[in-house]
Design a protein around this motif. Structure first.
Motif, PDB file in Angstrom:
ATOM      1  N   LEU A   7       3.188  25.346 -11.235  1.00  0.00           N
ATOM      2  CA  LEU A   7       2.955  26.629 -11.243  1.00  0.00           C
ATOM      3  C   LEU A   7       3.826  27.204  -9.529  1.00  0.00           C
ATOM      4  O   LEU A   7       4.744  28.348  -9.935  1.00  0.00           O
ATOM      5  N   MET A  12       5.047  30.395  -9.736  1.00  0.00           N
ATOM      6  CA  MET A  12       3.605  31.042  -9.909  1.00  0.00           C
ATOM      7  C   MET A  12       2.860  30.857  -8.865  1.00  0.00           C
ATOM      8  O   MET A  12       2.031  31.262  -8.686  1.00  0.00           O
ATOM      9  N   LEU A  13       3.533  30.519  -7.241  1.00  0.00           N
ATOM     10  CA  LEU A  13       2.571  30.282  -6.256  1.00  0.00           C
ATOM     11  C   LEU A  13       3.014  30.143  -5.403  1.00  0.00           C
ATOM     12  O   LEU A  13       4.559  30.630  -4.875  1.00  0.00           O
ATOM     13  N   HIS A  14       2.104  31.938  -4.905  1.00  0.00           N
ATOM     14  CA  HIS A  14       2.468  32.694  -4.088  1.00  0.00           C
ATOM     15  C   HIS A  14       1.687  32.235  -2.449  1.00  0.00           C
ATOM     16  O   HIS A  14       2.564  31.643  -1.704  1.00  0.00           O
ATOM     17  N   THR A  50      -1.681  36.781 -14.264  1.00  0.00           N
ATOM     18  CA  THR A  50      -2.731  36.334 -13.763  1.00  0.00           C
ATOM     19  C   THR A  50      -3.649  35.315 -15.425  1.00  0.00           C
ATOM     20  O   THR A  50      -4.636  34.579 -14.526  1.00  0.00           O
ATOM     21  N   LEU A  53      -2.367  32.116 -14.988  1.00  0.00           N
ATOM     22  CA  LEU A  53      -2.525  30.913 -14.259  1.00  0.00           C
ATOM     23  C   LEU A  53      -3.618  30.511 -14.886  1.00  0.00           C
ATOM     24  O   LEU A  53      -4.464  29.465 -14.568  1.00  0.00           O
ATOM     25  N   CYS A 234      -0.874  33.985  -7.137  1.00  0.00           N
ATOM     26  CA  CYS A 234       1.085  34.182  -7.660  1.00  0.00           C
ATOM     27  C   CYS A 234       1.761  35.350  -6.815  1.00  0.00           C
ATOM     28  O   CYS A 234       0.803  36.115  -6.482  1.00  0.00           O
ATOM     29  N   VAL A 283       7.212  32.379 -15.823  1.00  0.00           N
ATOM     30  CA  VAL A 283       6.098  32.411 -16.258  1.00  0.00           C
ATOM     31  C   VAL A 283       5.463  32.690 -17.104  1.00  0.00           C
ATOM     32  O   VAL A 283       3.746  32.878 -17.538  1.00  0.00           O
TER      33      VAL A 283
END
Length: 443
Positions: A7, A12-14, A50, A53, A234, A283
């Protein structure tokens, strides 16, 4: 590659709660879930990040759970919203849930096994949950102060600080008790899945952090001192200019072919800007880091060929629709660039044909009229929209080879329309010069 590493390179990683990486590294599948709001019978590409994810969670050897919010969909999530949403009736919600499940089955593997995907509906455990019982068993365990501290609540009340998050700015329009209670309901979802499916991870967009951590807090308080639950979010996908991602000129870009045709869907990705394409391809596709790096290098050498956009459009269109729909969309696109012929036109179904020519003048003429018309007559006199201002102008351009009907050059101004092959036994595609198209329907 470990899930968080995957990710991270994809952007994609917040955020993730402390201990999440170690939890995911355990030598057994863990169960993680994401909730989807059934406000429509189809998901749109705003939901697709999502969904990805969950895809990456399963590819990393874990079990994905998709929660369709049949109960919470009746309430409305205040996160990212500036006003109260319309409430849907149960029949509409059930219909929407069925459509969403069918779409999720395209992305996730439901084959029985330890990592088989699961779809659940929170209406199934909320429908018999009485109001007083909920207040006693759930509501008493979280204070109003705790709930008021959530950014999703503060933004709606106009008390949020500028915390640097990527959640959208909102005007303060107040917050009903109905929406205020949403985080309790979502928090209970996590607790219920923890107890029934041993679900220990909830994921979502960065605007869901407050709702997700409410669930981890409920699990900590109600599932015992040894209970551990984790959160992972994300970033919200936005365009390079900061504007909202996921809409075309006509509105949302849906995953359903009935709401957004495969051709329009393909075109949306193909038209991504050079500034947006590198992030979007990370993404929304499953291409590897090496593959994407190679595509970026190739794209940089000849940006006009749109290598990144073509790879992005191919991958996403094929997975959301099919390889056949992708090929049909490519063929349809070539028509507007002068590469398609009559056979290409004949290969399109009516919905795709109309999608290709959406926005160009669409004209009508009766079959009785068309039977006795010349090409010059058709293009200058009969239709309610004159393609040429006069018959003389039409003749001149026809003689110069600048007019075609159904991708075939008009041989002469006196060519009979009734002798021309029709597309779908109904349409004539007129082309004037290189870029001016008209769709004529025979009625």
């Amino acid at each position: 590659m470990a899930l968080l590493d995957e990710l991270r390179w994809r952007g994609m990683l917040h955020d993730a709660m402390p201990g999440t990486a170690e939890h995911l590294a355990a030598n057994q599948p863990i169960t993680g879930y994401i909730g989807f709001d059934p406000t429509a019978a189809s998901l749109h590409i705003g939901n697709l990040a999502t969904i990805m994810l969950l895809v990456h969670l399963q590819r990393a050897g874990h079990r994905p759970v998709a929660l369709v919010g049949g109960a919470t969909g009746m309430i409305g999530d205040p996160s990212g919203k500036s006003s109260e949403r319309n409430l849907l009736d149960e029949e509409t919600l059930r219909r929407n849930q069925d459509g969403i499940r069918q779409q999720l089955e395209k992305f996730l593997d439901f084959t029985p096994g330890p990592t088989a995907a699961v779809v659940v509906n929170n209406y199934d455990w909320f429908k018999e949950f009485g109001f007083l019982q909920f207040l006693r068993d759930v509501g008493k365990h979280l204070t109003v102060n705790y709930m008021m501290a959530k950014d999703s609540v503060k933004r709606r009340l106009g008390t949020a600080d500028n915390d640097g998050s990527d959640a959208p700015e909102q005007r303060a329009e107040g917050l009903s008790f109905t929406e205020f209670s949403y985080q309790l309901l979502q928090g209970y979802d996590f607790l219920h899945l923890y107890k029934t499916l041993n679900c220990t991870l909830q994921m979502g967009g960065s605007d869901q952090w407050g709702n997700i951590t409410t669930g981890t807090e409920l699990i900590r308080r109600l599932a015992g001192s040894e209970a551990k639950a984790y959160a992972l979010t994300c970033p919200l996908v936005t365009k390079a200019d900061g504007s909202k991602f996921g809409k075309s000129e006509s509105g949302n870009v849906w995953l359903s072919p009935e709401l957004t045709s495969p051709y329009q869907f393909y075109q949306f990705w193909l038209n991504a800007t050079d500034a947006d394409a590198p992030r979007l391809i990370r993404v929304f596709t499953l291409l590897s880091e090496d593959e994407i790096t190679a595509l970026e290098t190739e794209h940089a050498q000849a940006p006009h060929l749109r290598t990144l956009q073509k790879a992005l459009a191919k991958d996403v269109t094929t997975r959301v629709h099919s390889a056949a729909e992708y090929e049909a969309s490519v063929a349809a696109s070539e028509i507007l660039f002068g590469k398609g012929d009559l056979a290409t036109l004949q290969s399109l179904d009516e919905k795709t044909l109309l999608s290709v020519f959406e926005g160009v003048p669409q004209l009508q003429v009766t079959r009785a009229q068309a039977a006795s018309l010349t090409a010059a007559d058709l293009l200058s006199e009969v239709t309610d929209y004159q393609i040429f201002s006069s018959k003389g102008e039409a003749k001149k351009m026809i003689q110069g080879g600048g007019v075609s009907l159904n991708r075939q050059k008009v041989s002469g101004a006196d060519q009979q329309v009734g002798e021309l092959p029709l597309v779908l036994d109904k349409y004539l595609v007129a082309q004037k010069g290189k870029k001016n198209y008209y769709l004529i329907a025979l009625t």
